[in-house]
Design a protein around this motif. Sequence first.
Motif, PDB file in Angstrom:
ATOM      1  N   ARG A   1     -31.862  34.209 -36.194  1.00 32.38           N
ATOM      2  CA  ARG A   1     -30.561  34.848 -36.412  1.00 32.38           C
ATOM      3  C   ARG A   1     -29.495  33.832 -36.802  1.00 32.38           C
ATOM      4  O   ARG A   1     -28.788  33.989 -37.784  1.00 32.38           O
ATOM      5  N   SER A   2     -29.388  32.752 -36.013  1.00 32.52           N
ATOM      6  CA  SER A   2     -28.308  31.803 -36.305  1.00 32.52           C
ATOM      7  C   SER A   2     -28.602  31.065 -37.603  1.00 32.52           C
ATOM      8  O   SER A   2     -27.685  30.776 -38.370  1.00 32.52           O
ATOM      9  N   ALA A   3     -29.873  30.787 -37.887  1.00 30.13           N
ATOM     10  CA  ALA A   3     -30.199  30.118 -39.145  1.00 30.13           C
ATOM     11  C   ALA A   3     -29.849  31.017 -40.317  1.00 30.13           C
ATOM     12  O   ALA A   3     -29.320  30.548 -41.334  1.00 30.13           O
ATOM     13  N   GLU A   4     -30.130  32.304 -40.202  1.00 27.89           N
ATOM     14  CA  GLU A   4     -29.815  33.194 -41.309  1.00 27.89           C
ATOM     15  C   GLU A   4     -28.326  33.199 -41.587  1.00 27.89           C
ATOM     16  O   GLU A   4     -27.889  33.120 -42.735  1.00 27.89           O
ATOM     17  N   VAL A   5     -27.523  33.283 -40.523  1.00 30.20           N
ATOM     18  CA  VAL A   5     -26.074  33.268 -40.713  1.00 30.20           C
ATOM     19  C   VAL A   5     -25.625  32.011 -41.435  1.00 30.20           C
ATOM     20  O   VAL A   5     -24.858  32.056 -42.399  1.00 30.20           O
ATOM     21  N   VAL A   6     -26.151  30.872 -40.993  1.00 30.28           N
ATOM     22  CA  VAL A   6     -25.730  29.607 -41.597  1.00 30.28           C
ATOM     23  C   VAL A   6     -26.191  29.503 -43.043  1.00 30.28           C
ATOM     24  O   VAL A   6     -25.448  29.082 -43.928  1.00 30.28           O
ATOM     25  N   LEU A   7     -27.437  29.908 -43.300  1.00 30.84           N
ATOM     26  CA  LEU A   7     -27.954  29.803 -44.667  1.00 30.84           C
ATOM     27  C   LEU A   7     -27.180  30.704 -45.616  1.00 30.84           C
ATOM     28  O   LEU A   7     -26.968  30.370 -46.780  1.00 30.84           O
ATOM     29  N   LEU A   8     -26.751  31.857 -45.119  1.00 34.42           N
ATOM     30  CA  LEU A   8     -25.963  32.748 -45.973  1.00 34.42           C
ATOM     31  C   LEU A   8     -24.609  32.138 -46.306  1.00 34.42           C
ATOM     32  O   LEU A   8     -23.996  32.475 -47.316  1.00 34.42           O
ATOM     33  N   LEU A   9     -24.144  31.233 -45.458  1.00 32.88           N
ATOM     34  CA  LEU A   9     -22.845  30.619 -45.710  1.00 32.88           C
ATOM     35  C   LEU A   9     -22.907  29.542 -46.774  1.00 32.88           C
ATOM     36  O   LEU A   9     -21.873  29.140 -47.312  1.00 32.88           O
ATOM     37  N   VAL A  10     -24.123  29.051 -47.071  1.00 32.68           N
ATOM     38  CA  VAL A  10     -24.228  28.068 -48.152  1.00 32.68           C
ATOM     39  C   VAL A  10     -23.828  28.766 -49.442  1.00 32.68           C
ATOM     40  O   VAL A  10     -24.410  29.781 -49.798  1.00 32.68           O
ATOM     41  N   PRO A  11     -22.836  28.241 -50.150  1.00 35.10           N
ATOM     42  CA  PRO A  11     -22.346  28.984 -51.311  1.00 35.10           C
ATOM     43  C   PRO A  11     -23.431  29.148 -52.359  1.00 35.10           C
ATOM     44  O   PRO A  11     -24.184  28.219 -52.643  1.00 35.10           O
ATOM     45  N   ASN A  12     -23.502  30.340 -52.900  1.00 35.79           N
ATOM     46  CA  ASN A  12     -24.520  30.620 -53.895  1.00 35.79           C
ATOM     47  C   ASN A  12     -24.362  29.741 -55.126  1.00 35.79           C
ATOM     48  O   ASN A  12     -25.328  29.419 -55.812  1.00 35.79           O
ATOM     49  N   THR A  13     -23.114  29.388 -55.402  1.00 33.07           N
ATOM     50  CA  THR A  13     -22.854  28.566 -56.580  1.00 33.07           C
ATOM     51  C   THR A  13     -23.597  27.234 -56.481  1.00 33.07           C
ATOM     52  O   THR A  13     -24.035  26.679 -57.477  1.00 33.07           O
ATOM     53  N   LEU A  14     -23.740  26.751 -55.259  1.00 36.20           N
ATOM     54  CA  LEU A  14     -24.467  25.498 -55.061  1.00 36.20           C
ATOM     55  C   LEU A  14     -25.922  25.664 -55.493  1.00 36.20           C
ATOM     56  O   LEU A  14     -26.481  24.822 -56.211  1.00 36.20           O
ATOM     57  N   ARG A  15     -26.524  26.772 -55.048  1.00 36.26           N
ATOM     58  CA  ARG A  15     -27.904  27.032 -55.431  1.00 36.26           C
ATOM     59  C   ARG A  15     -28.004  27.185 -56.940  1.00 36.26           C
ATOM     60  O   ARG A  15     -28.901  26.637 -57.586  1.00 36.26           O
ATOM     61  N   GLU A  16     -27.081  27.959 -57.483  1.00 31.84           N
ATOM     62  CA  GLU A  16     -27.170  28.261 -58.908  1.00 31.84           C
ATOM     63  C   GLU A  16     -27.015  27.018 -59.765  1.00 31.84           C
ATOM     64  O   GLU A  16     -27.712  26.852 -60.759  1.00 31.84           O
ATOM     65  N   SER A  17     -26.092  26.126 -59.386  1.00 31.05           N
ATOM     66  CA  SER A  17     -25.940  24.916 -60.216  1.00 31.05           C
ATOM     67  C   SER A  17     -27.195  24.073 -60.175  1.00 31.05           C
ATOM     68  O   SER A  17     -27.607  23.512 -61.181  1.00 31.05           O
ATOM     69  N   ALA A  18     -27.812  24.000 -58.985  1.00 24.85           N
ATOM     70  CA  ALA A  18     -29.036  23.202 -58.901  1.00 24.85           C
ATOM     71  C   ALA A  18     -30.139  23.817 -59.733  1.00 24.85           C
ATOM     72  O   ALA A  18     -30.872  23.128 -60.457  1.00 24.85           O
ATOM     73  N   LEU A  19     -30.265  25.150 -59.644  1.00 27.34           N
ATOM     74  CA  LEU A  19     -31.301  25.819 -60.424  1.00 27.34           C
ATOM     75  C   LEU A  19     -31.026  25.654 -61.918  1.00 27.34           C
ATOM     76  O   LEU A  19     -31.949  25.473 -62.717  1.00 27.34           O
ATOM     77  N   ALA A  20     -29.735  25.715 -62.255  1.00 27.74           N
ATOM     78  CA  ALA A  20     -29.396  25.606 -63.675  1.00 27.74           C
ATOM     79  C   ALA A  20     -29.726  24.233 -64.227  1.00 27.74           C
ATOM     80  O   ALA A  20     -29.897  24.065 -65.439  1.00 27.74           O
ATOM     81  N   LEU A  21     -29.813  23.250 -63.347  1.00 33.03           N
ATOM     82  CA  LEU A  21     -30.193  21.922 -63.815  1.00 33.03           C
ATOM     83  C   LEU A  21     -31.682  21.794 -64.011  1.00 33.03           C
ATOM     84  O   LEU A  21     -32.178  20.737 -64.356  1.00 33.03           O
TER      85      LEU A  21
END
Lengths: 285, 294, 333
Positions: B168-188
């Motif tokens: 539960r707590s991990a899910e909350v924290v992981l959801l807080l990681v901004p999606n833009t961060l993931r997207e920029s990495a994937l875009a690279l």
Amino acid sequence: MTIPLTSSQRGTETEQAPDQKRRFEPSGKDQATGAGRRVSIKGLSAWYGDQYAVKELDLEFEPNKVTAIIGPSGCGKSTMVRCINRMHEEIPGTRVEGEVLLDDQDLYANEVDVTSVRRAVGMVFQKPNPFPTMSVYDNVASGPKLSGTKGKHLKERVEQSLRSAALWDEVKDRLDRPGIGLSGGQQQRLCIARTLAVEPEVVLMDEPCSALDPVATLRIEELIEELKTRYTIVIVTHNMQQAGRVADSTAFMLTGELVEVGPTETIFTKPTDDRTEQYVSGRFG
Amino acid sequence: MSAMSAGGVLPPVSPGRKRKDATMRVLLGLGTAVALVPLVLVLWYVAKRGLGAWSSSFFTTDPTGNFLGNPGGVKSAILGTLEMVALATLIAVPIGVGVALYLTEYGKDSKFASAVRYFVDVMTGVPSIVFGLFVYIVLILSGVGGGGYAGWKGSVALALLMLPIVTRSAEVVLLLVPNTLRESALALGAPRWRVVARVVLPTALPGLVTGMLLAVARAAGETAPLLFTAAIVNGTSFNLGTRMNSLPVQIFNDVGQAQDRLVTRAWGAALTLVLIVLVFTLIARLMSRRSRLT
Amino acid sequence: MASASVSAGGDRPVLGRSPLSRLPDQILKWGLTVLAGAILVLIAFFFVRLYIEARPAFDKFGVFGFTFDNNWDVSRSIYGALPLVVGTLITASVALLIGVPVAIAAALFVTELCPQKARGALTIMIDLLAAVPSVVYGLWGVFVLIPKLKPAEQWFTDTFHFIPFIGGAAVAGPNYFIGGLILAIMIVPIVSAITREVMATVPLDHKEAALALGATRWEMIRTAILPYSRAGITGAAMLGLGRAIGETIAVTLVVGNAPVIGKHLFDQGYTLAAVIANEFGEAANNPLHRAALIAAGLVLFVLTLIVNAAARWFVSRGQRGNRAAAEPAGVAA
């Protein structure tokens, strides 16, 4: 002028001190025209923490007139208006200095109970906010119930307020349905009715039409025209055409200061200050 | 007195309303005090009676199992708790974070993910003794590992308890990681596993550690899951394949005894346990305050 | 991932990645999916294994017989769990009656009444109640609460001797009331935390509307906060109930562990969770006893599942209802 109180006006808050010299004197708003109260602001300053939002403002609101406050976002107009019904101090870390007089009574005097200020000075908010768990009737009745109005008096008060807000015909058959089931414009008129139900002398309106469509806006502007005969009205608006339509006087504020105030037509056609002229001709804001 | 001395301009406020407001404020304040009084009392008693039990031998000797005479200390209990909780953490954290990763990276909208999320929530409501029963049935009755009580079986029960908390707590924290961060990495052009390992997890790390510490604090204090999995034993052991002592079970055992010295030892053990739990809880809180995400 | 295999010059795809380099991604995805699925399997497994081991008891007494017969007699190998079920309900009810109002009062105080600076400290302290291990609460209950409250309990039951169930009893040391009281302390943090969260979602609009009508602080709470939070608070209370039903160690130390339905609040009693903790040692070599205890565990499990599911439904219904309230019905005047 002492007007005998009708039973519905008196309510049931009757615990009065025996040595009281002056009785509560309403301004006779049950009549078609009556003397509304004057609001005088003297040297008003307001802070949000360290942020100086309203800077030593002086302003008068004429009784039974509509005064519009205009100015760009962040100029302090909402803050100033919220100081009149002492809502500004509800936010933690705020501070107010100066005087706000209702006729000759300083609303910030030590012996004044803030809840009675808010009964005398009502407020309609930008976003219609009827209580979601209450019916139309209960919404309007919520204010008077607090001061003990019950039974038949309460029903009369509710109907009276809904009529004053030009909503009675539309809701009279659905008084027990949820308040939030109404359309946006109807909800705002419901909030106006709710405010009128506590029988204020002054009605503050903080951008009351900005969340509504043009048709709803027009209806409320017509309502304001009717209401000013019985109340003193202050309306904050960012819409200059609206100020032109409803207001007798207009005040222009900029960064917490009052720049200019005067009859609406003068402000819009022949303003004295350059900054006013620039704002009303749309060059900024 | 009403506010009518305000010159008659403002409507009066009945003293009844002001009285009611004042009364309710007092009542609500009292209610809060009532909520906090037990905390203060418990901590005070545990400190007062527990300190009296502490001595160097308290921490360095094992329980002797003697009813009369010297009861010994709680060394095996402390070590046992640390060992079993450590193993439980090793089991629960990877699985818990893994499930949370699934829910946030791959399964946001599927029915399967909703079901998983729902049942993780269900797990948080399961009484801890039921976890103990379950592990007893699956790992002891069925004869796994020789069918006896063992420290690692206790760890499994604790891990089951920790799992929903970590997830539960991990899910909350992981959801807080901004999606833009993931997207920029994937875009690279980075592959997903790299994005998770190098971007998402490191960003979420403080929050994940916080959740883990809270789960550890909870597990360290639990008695019921250990009662019939790791059971109790006097001697210190580093072999998780045999019975293992633990602070909560040791305390539970000693409370039932009518011997003063054993009761004193129970208070001392309770103080030790409370300190361990409080330290973990407070570190977790401090970390979450400083975290960039929360 | 772009995997088109446009060949610009030659046979090698320009944009494609080799299948081998996609392998870690596949492993990650499927690994995590399996892990997540394992949770579902685990829960199902729980039920199945618990039921299988509990069957001997259900076979002998019937599911209803086991759960509702009023006779838990270990010495004669008769296992009817009604005293346990009733004891669980009594202690949980006492816990709710005492704990929920206190938790709500604390939540209201912290969110609406107390000065900003004290807010953080008070919140941490209330949450710390949850950090204390249950065995420590039990220890404190046995050696501090029970002896210190006995005179007060006796006075209470003597003074109110005319009220059934509460009055006119001889106060046993460990009893239903102390069990419920300890549970009340233990559920306060969770009920309070969720209530706080629910109250924090009350839109400022409504609170301001109430204040602008001339409401006192309490009247504003009564008009704008409590009605809005009703469903959420109910959910919070039910989560507290679930916790109270399942709590084992603290209760078994202070409830007396007497397998009969006590006639008074201050009689000794027993709960489902307590019986398992208490009797499992001696049941290790008695298959029927052991099956009966596991059956008690199954009943406990099902009970908590139902309560928690209902709790979650209430909390989400509160959120749904309030979200719907935030949008006006139409656009016309």
